[in-house]
Structures are given as structure tokens and as C-alpha cells.
Scaffold this motif. Structure first.
Motif, PDB file in Angstrom:
ATOM      1  N   LYS A 222     -42.413 -32.921   7.489  1.00 64.63           N
ATOM      2  CA  LYS A 222     -42.409 -31.514   7.118  1.00 64.63           C
ATOM      3  C   LYS A 222     -43.816 -30.931   7.205  1.00 64.63           C
ATOM      4  O   LYS A 222     -44.805 -31.623   6.930  1.00 64.63           O
ATOM      5  N   ASP A 225     -48.530 -27.968   3.274  1.00 62.91           N
ATOM      6  CA  ASP A 225     -49.206 -26.764   2.796  1.00 62.91           C
ATOM      7  C   ASP A 225     -50.049 -27.166   1.606  1.00 62.91           C
ATOM      8  O   ASP A 225     -49.535 -27.451   0.531  1.00 62.91           O
ATOM      9  N   GLY A 250     -47.069 -21.012   3.312  1.00 61.89           N
ATOM     10  CA  GLY A 250     -45.719 -20.977   3.867  1.00 61.89           C
ATOM     11  C   GLY A 250     -45.492 -21.681   5.179  1.00 61.89           C
ATOM     12  O   GLY A 250     -44.353 -21.809   5.621  1.00 61.89           O
ATOM     13  N   GLY A 251     -46.543 -22.186   5.827  1.00 62.07           N
ATOM     14  CA  GLY A 251     -46.340 -22.844   7.107  1.00 62.07           C
ATOM     15  C   GLY A 251     -47.639 -23.052   7.853  1.00 62.07           C
ATOM     16  O   GLY A 251     -48.709 -23.153   7.246  1.00 62.07           O
ATOM     17  N   VAL A 265     -42.565 -21.812   9.816  1.00 61.65           N
ATOM     18  CA  VAL A 265     -42.481 -21.896   8.364  1.00 61.65           C
ATOM     19  C   VAL A 265     -42.131 -23.313   7.930  1.00 61.65           C
ATOM     20  O   VAL A 265     -41.544 -24.100   8.689  1.00 61.65           O
ATOM     21  N   GLN A 266     -42.474 -23.633   6.682  1.00 61.75           N
ATOM     22  CA  GLN A 266     -42.184 -24.960   6.149  1.00 61.75           C
ATOM     23  C   GLN A 266     -40.683 -25.236   6.084  1.00 61.75           C
ATOM     24  O   GLN A 266     -40.261 -26.388   6.151  1.00 61.75           O
ATOM     25  N   SER A 267     -39.912 -24.191   5.956  1.00 61.63           N
ATOM     26  CA  SER A 267     -38.467 -24.357   5.814  1.00 61.63           C
ATOM     27  C   SER A 267     -37.738 -24.485   7.155  1.00 61.63           C
ATOM     28  O   SER A 267     -36.510 -24.471   7.197  1.00 61.63           O
ATOM     29  N   ILE A 268     -38.474 -24.637   8.248  1.00 65.10           N
ATOM     30  CA  ILE A 268     -37.843 -24.774   9.551  1.00 65.10           C
ATOM     31  C   ILE A 268     -36.900 -25.983   9.549  1.00 65.10           C
ATOM     32  O   ILE A 268     -37.181 -26.999   8.900  1.00 65.10           O
ATOM     33  N   ASP A 269     -35.798 -25.876  10.253  1.00 66.21           N
ATOM     34  CA  ASP A 269     -34.846 -26.974  10.329  1.00 66.21           C
ATOM     35  C   ASP A 269     -35.536 -28.222  10.893  1.00 66.21           C
ATOM     36  O   ASP A 269     -36.161 -28.161  11.960  1.00 66.21           O
ATOM     37  N   TYR A 273     -37.430 -28.658  14.499  1.00 66.95           N
ATOM     38  CA  TYR A 273     -38.871 -28.939  14.496  1.00 66.95           C
ATOM     39  C   TYR A 273     -39.183 -30.169  15.350  1.00 66.95           C
ATOM     40  O   TYR A 273     -40.138 -30.167  16.137  1.00 66.95           O
ATOM     41  N   GLU A 291     -41.857 -17.247  13.157  1.00 71.25           N
ATOM     42  CA  GLU A 291     -41.737 -16.296  12.044  1.00 71.25           C
ATOM     43  C   GLU A 291     -41.447 -14.910  12.567  1.00 71.25           C
ATOM     44  O   GLU A 291     -42.000 -14.493  13.572  1.00 71.25           O
TER      45      GLU A 291
END
Length: 291
Positions: A222, A225, A250-251, A265-269, A273, A291
Motif C-alpha cells: 500500500k 503516508d 492521501g497518496g 490515492v492510498q485507497s486505490i484498489d 495498483y 485523482e
């Protein structure tokens, strides 16, 4: 007529114009509130400026790598070394891709003083290796060198693979051991493949010149950050390369093989990724992932 009466009237008018203690405290409180509201905005503006400067650094990396490709017919090797896998230890030739693109980022002087054949850790390369190069540094990171042997650091790493593994000659990224990737080798397309991204170096990093985890990372973890670790007692695992990350909230920012700069972003699948770190996984990417 009382001669003291005019003076009395003047003193009375002076007392009328003076601030009371309550009025002074109210003014101070208002100023404090205004400063409190203004500071976050100033900090946000400064971070936005630093992020823009960081994006420009990545664009310079992309331009330099493209110019190298135009001159040589292929991208530089992620690391030059007789054999692999590459461990995170100061043993070997370990000449990273950043050394090879020095002439393309206006650092010909450093390039002329770096003996690639001697290897990154050779005494004759100590001065060049110790240089802190602005194009290799994110403005949001205040630290420019490690704590071990005066090696200049970098916040930008080439993508060597799509999962966590030691750097080797069979990796599926664009910059790995003795690689000479041509744009025709990027089956998934240059706009869908990560070339260089932000990362967080440790205080024990071997520096920008080293083609280890100091300048190469993968998309197997992941996006981090945070800040650089200053725990000198913490052991750095020589068998772990690690992933990308940044000081931006955030990324992190990435330069793709087509030269575009995108914020992931950190929440990317996680699967998406990983696909971005693999030049030939055959996945259909669809819409833009930035983004």
C-alpha cells in the motif's frame, strides 16, 4: 474663571480616547482568532506549492528517461550489477538508474566524477555519491542525507516489479537489474505503466546512486503516508525492497511511462495498483486511475 479648568477638560478628553482593559483583551482575542484561521490556509498553500514543485521534479525524471531512451534506444537499467538478486547492502556495483540519467537532469559535472565501472560504493565515487541533488528530492522532505556515510538521498524510485520481491533480471517493471526496456516492450501501454514514483527513504538509505531499495521500489505494498524513520536501532531487512509513499496527504505522485504525472490515492484498489507496476500483465485498464 478658574485657570485650571481648560487643563481639566483636556485630561477628560484624553481619558475618553484611551482603551479600556476589556477593549484591549477583545482586540487581542480577535487577532488571535484571525491568526488561527489564517495559519492552516498558509500551511495548505505552502504544501500545495511543495507538491507542485515535487510534480515538476517527477516531470524532469520522465523527460530525462525519455531523452535517455531517444539517445540509447532503450530505458536505463534500474541497476547495473554483474548478478542478482540485489539485496539492500553496500556490497556490489549497484549503479542505479539515477546515475545514468545525470547528464539529462543538468548534472553533467556529477556524472563526470562518477566511475560506473568502479561501483557505487567505491572511494573514488564518495564525493559524487554524497551530493544532494534538488531534482531527486521532494521539497516536503527536510532531510537530504543519511546518517551512515554521507550519501545523498532521493524521494523518487523506479518501479522494478508489481509485487514484493528482491530486484532481479526477470522483474516485470520498467527499471530492474540490467534492464534495457524499449517502449515496444510495454505491452500494457505507456499510459498504464508506472515508471517512477515517490517513496520515503530511511535514515539508513544507501543513497540515490545505489540501485537497491534506495532508488527502486514495487507496487506490492500500500502507498505509505508518513515521515522517514529516525530509529537508528531499527534493523533494515536486506531482503525487503518495499513500496512507494510520500509526505503528501492521501497518496503519492507518479510519473507514468508516457511522461504524465498522476496522483494515486492510498485507497486505490490493490489489484489495480499492482497492474500499474506490471508492464505486461494484459489487464484492461479502462478509465483513468488518477485523482
Amino acid at each position: 474663571m478658574n485657570p485650571h479648568r481648560p487643563v481639566s477638560r483636556l485630561s477628560h478628553r484624553q481619558r475618553d480616547r484611551a482603551f479600556t482593559l476589556v477593549e484591549l483583551l477583545v482586540v487581542i482575542a480577535i487577532i488571535g482568532v484571525l491568526v488561527g484561521l489564517l495559519l492552516p490556509a498558509v500551511q495548505a498553500a505552502r504544501e500545495a506549492a511543495r507538491r507542485c514543485s515535487c510534480s515538476n521534479n517527477l516531470a524532469q525524471h520522465g523527460l530525462a528517461l525519455h531523452n535517455f531512451d531517444f539517445a540509447m534506444g532503450h530505458l536505463p537499467s534500474g541497476v547495473i550489477n554483474p548478478d542478482g538478486p540485489i539485496k539492500n547492502v553496500a556490497t556490489g556495483q549497484h549503479v542505479g538508474f539515477l546515475v545514468q540519467i545525470l547528464p539529462y537532469v543538468e548534472q553533467q559535472g556529477v556524472a563526470d566524477n562518477f566511475d560506473i565501472a568502479a561501483g557505487t560504493y567505491a572511494p573514488e565515487n564518495a564525493d559524487a555519491r554524497g551530493q544532494s541533488i534538488g531534482t531527486f528530492r521532494c521539497p516536503s522532505d527536510p532531510v537530504s542525507g543519511n546518517v551512515i556515510d554521507r550519501a545523498g538521498l532521493t524521494n523518487y524510485a523506479g518501479c522494478h516489479h508489481h509485487v514484493e520481491k528482491l530486484i532481479n533480471a526477470d522483474d516485470m517493471g520498467l527499471l530492474f537489474l540490467n534492464s534495457k526496456i524499449r517502449y515496444g516492450d510495454i505491452y500494457d501501454g505507456s499510459s498504464n505503466t508506472i515508471l517512477v514514483g515517490e517513496m520515503l527513504p530511511s535514515v539508513r538509505s544507501l543513497g540515490w546512486a545505489s540501485g537497491t531499495s534506495a532508488s527502486l521500489r514495487n507496487t506490492g505494498e500500500k502507498i505509505a503516508d508518513g515521515v522517514m524513520s529516525t530509529d537508528l536501532d531499527a534493523e533494515t531487512d536486506p531482503d525487503v525492497v518495499g513500496g512507494f509513499g510520500s509526505h503528501h496527504q492521501g497518496g503519492a505522485q507518479f510519473c507514468f511511462a508516457d511522461g504524465s504525472i498522476r496522483f494515486l490515492v492510498q485507497s486505490i484498489d490493490p489489484q489495480l495498483y499492482q497492474n500499474l507496476g506490471n508492464r505486461a500483465d494484459g489487464a484492461m485498464m479502462g478509465e483513468d486511475v488518477a485523482e
